[in-house]
Design an enzyme around this catalytic site. Structure first.
Site, PDB file in Angstrom:
ATOM      1  N   HIS A  97       0.824  -1.227   0.000  1.00 48.55           N
ATOM      2  CA  HIS A  97       0.000   0.000   0.000  1.00 48.55           C
ATOM      3  C   HIS A  97       0.851   1.267   0.000  1.00 48.55           C
ATOM      4  O   HIS A  97       0.308   2.366  -0.075  1.00 48.55           O
ATOM      5  CB  HIS A  97      -0.943   0.017   1.207  1.00 48.55           C
ATOM      6  CG  HIS A  97      -1.936  -1.096   1.201  1.00 48.55           C
ATOM      7  ND1 HIS A  97      -2.779  -1.323   0.132  1.00 48.55           N
ATOM      8  CD2 HIS A  97      -2.227  -2.066   2.115  1.00 48.55           C
ATOM      9  CE1 HIS A  97      -3.537  -2.383   0.399  1.00 48.55           C
ATOM     10  NE2 HIS A  97      -3.216  -2.867   1.586  1.00 48.55           N
ATOM     11  N   ASP A 111      -2.455 -10.595  -2.257  1.00 51.21           N
ATOM     12  CA  ASP A 111      -3.019 -10.102  -0.996  1.00 51.21           C
ATOM     13  C   ASP A 111      -4.513  -9.820  -1.219  1.00 51.21           C
ATOM     14  O   ASP A 111      -4.939  -9.537  -2.342  1.00 51.21           O
ATOM     15  CB  ASP A 111      -2.285  -8.820  -0.579  1.00 51.21           C
ATOM     16  CG  ASP A 111      -2.693  -8.311   0.800  1.00 51.21           C
ATOM     17  OD1 ASP A 111      -1.958  -8.603   1.764  1.00 51.21           O
ATOM     18  OD2 ASP A 111      -3.734  -7.623   0.914  1.00 51.21           O
ATOM     19  N   HIS A 161      -6.137  -7.268  -0.419  1.00 47.92           N
ATOM     20  CA  HIS A 161      -6.354  -5.869  -0.784  1.00 47.92           C
ATOM     21  C   HIS A 161      -5.598  -5.489  -2.059  1.00 47.92           C
ATOM     22  O   HIS A 161      -4.525  -6.028  -2.321  1.00 47.92           O
ATOM     23  CB  HIS A 161      -5.877  -4.953   0.348  1.00 47.92           C
ATOM     24  CG  HIS A 161      -6.503  -5.236   1.673  1.00 47.92           C
ATOM     25  ND1 HIS A 161      -5.888  -6.045   2.624  1.00 47.92           N
ATOM     26  CD2 HIS A 161      -7.680  -4.834   2.204  1.00 47.92           C
ATOM     27  CE1 HIS A 161      -6.678  -6.106   3.694  1.00 47.92           C
ATOM     28  NE2 HIS A 161      -7.764  -5.393   3.467  1.00 47.92           N
ATOM     29  N   ASP A 205      -4.503 -12.636   3.832  1.00 46.05           N
ATOM     30  CA  ASP A 205      -5.795 -12.150   4.330  1.00 46.05           C
ATOM     31  C   ASP A 205      -6.948 -12.577   3.430  1.00 46.05           C
ATOM     32  O   ASP A 205      -8.100 -12.190   3.658  1.00 46.05           O
ATOM     33  CB  ASP A 205      -5.776 -10.626   4.564  1.00 46.05           C
ATOM     34  CG  ASP A 205      -4.910  -9.869   3.576  1.00 46.05           C
ATOM     35  OD1 ASP A 205      -4.504 -10.463   2.554  1.00 46.05           O
ATOM     36  OD2 ASP A 205      -4.647  -8.676   3.809  1.00 46.05           O
TER      37      ASP A 205
END
Ligand code: Q9C
Ligand code: ZN
Length: 315
Positions: free
Chosen positions: A135, A169, A171, A258
């Site tokens: 991120h 991931d 996200h 995740d």
């Protein structure tokens, strides 16, 4: 398989994040990496190596020098509590603590060490990076990330050949996308939860394909929250075709766990054996592969998930 690891990740340990105006426990904890390291070691993957100290020049190739300087200054100035520097952060999920700069630099070292090993002929390396990185944008932290480890590794490797980054991931890796958006020597392909529903909300849509000469070298596969393993793997197959078509010399795998069914933050329909099958499919690319640890917050199961992925990648 070589494993790059340092205990120095532990000096970064925020105590809270701000979520819907309330402080809540910080899920990105040191135990995540400890659990993965211990489980791999207990199961015969014991070839651990400490990262060298690389020049911050490598960090400044992917992050603005002012951003790097800010993180150093703010980390060193802080005595207690946590800071959220407005201009340089995307959200309230990346607090600066006294150890944040040092730990983040060592996470980049961990990624760069893996990249160097790959460049020198290693076929599979697992860099146990913490804090995670995908991120982190050119000038901004966010989502538990400060420096973009995968981007640093990919940029390093791009001097030696074409690089594909596959981001699994939960996200969208807005940071990695941002850093390579204009480049055509690094392909960024991501599978992630639909940004209409989940963090980072503002990026990860199929319409984002890159800019200028980078057009066509970013590929996003948003997934509904109801995604099962079968649907996930069907989408993964498409992503792998994109990578084959690009014809890279190296693969950087941004591995977040995740997507696991019991994850407290993410969760798609993947269980522990799913990761072995996913790893096996990724291994069909037959590329020198650098695994970079990203997210995954169900601490008790992270070791078993990592082991499952590694078994898939190696068998
Ligand atoms: N308290 C990574 O997986 N939103 N970052 C959390 C729940 C932020 C995730 C909200 C998620 C950031 C590397
Ligand atoms: Zn994540």
């Amino acid at each position: 398989m070589r494993i790059v690891y340092t205990t120095e990740h532990k000096i970064h340990a925020p105590t809270f994040e701000v979520y819907e105006e309330e402080r809540s426990a910080y899920p990105e904890v040191p135990d995540r990496i400890e659990m993965i390291a211990r489980t791999l070691e207990d199961n015969g993957y014991a070839d651990f190596i400490e990262p060298e100290h690389f020049s911050t020049r490598f960090v400044k190739r992917i992050h603005h020098p002012n951003y790097v300087k800010m993180l150093e200054k703010r980390s060193n100035a802080i005595r207690e509590g946590q800071a959220f520097p407005s201009y340089f952060t995307r959200d309230t999920y990346a607090p600066i603590t006294p150890g944040t700069y040092e730990a983040s630099l060592r996470a980049v070292d961990t990624a760069l060490m893996g990249a160097k090993l790959l460049k020198d002929g290693e076929k599979l390396v697992y860099s146990l990076c913490r804090p995670p990185g995908h991120h982190a944008e050119h000038v901004a932290m966010g989502g538990y990330c400060y420096f973009n480890n995968a981007a640093a590794a990919a940029d390093y490797l791009s001097a030696y050949g074409k690089v594909a980054i596959l981001d699994i991931d939960f996200h969208h890796g807005n940071g990695t996308q941002d850093i390579f958006y204009h480049r055509n020597d690094v392909l960024y392909v991501s599978l992630h939860a639909d940004p209409n529903e989940k963090y980072p909300y503002v990026s990860g849509f199929t319409s984002e394909i890159g800019v200028d000469s980078g057009k066509g070298f970013t590929k996003n596969y948003p997934l509904p929250l109801t995604t099962t393993e079968a649907v996930y793997r069907k989408t993964l197959a498409k992503a792998l075709l994109d990578i084959e078509e690009f014809g890279p010399d190296y693969l950087v795998l941004s591995a977040g766990f995740d997507t696991y069914i019991k994850d407290p933050i993410g969760k798609l329909g993947l269980d522990i054996p799913s990761y072995q099958r996913i790893g096996k499919e990724i291994a069909t690319l037959k590329l020198p592969t650098l695994v970079i640890q990203e997210g995954g917050y169900m601490v008790d199961d992270l070791g078993d998930i990592a082991l499952s992925l590694v078994r898939g990648l190696t068998h």
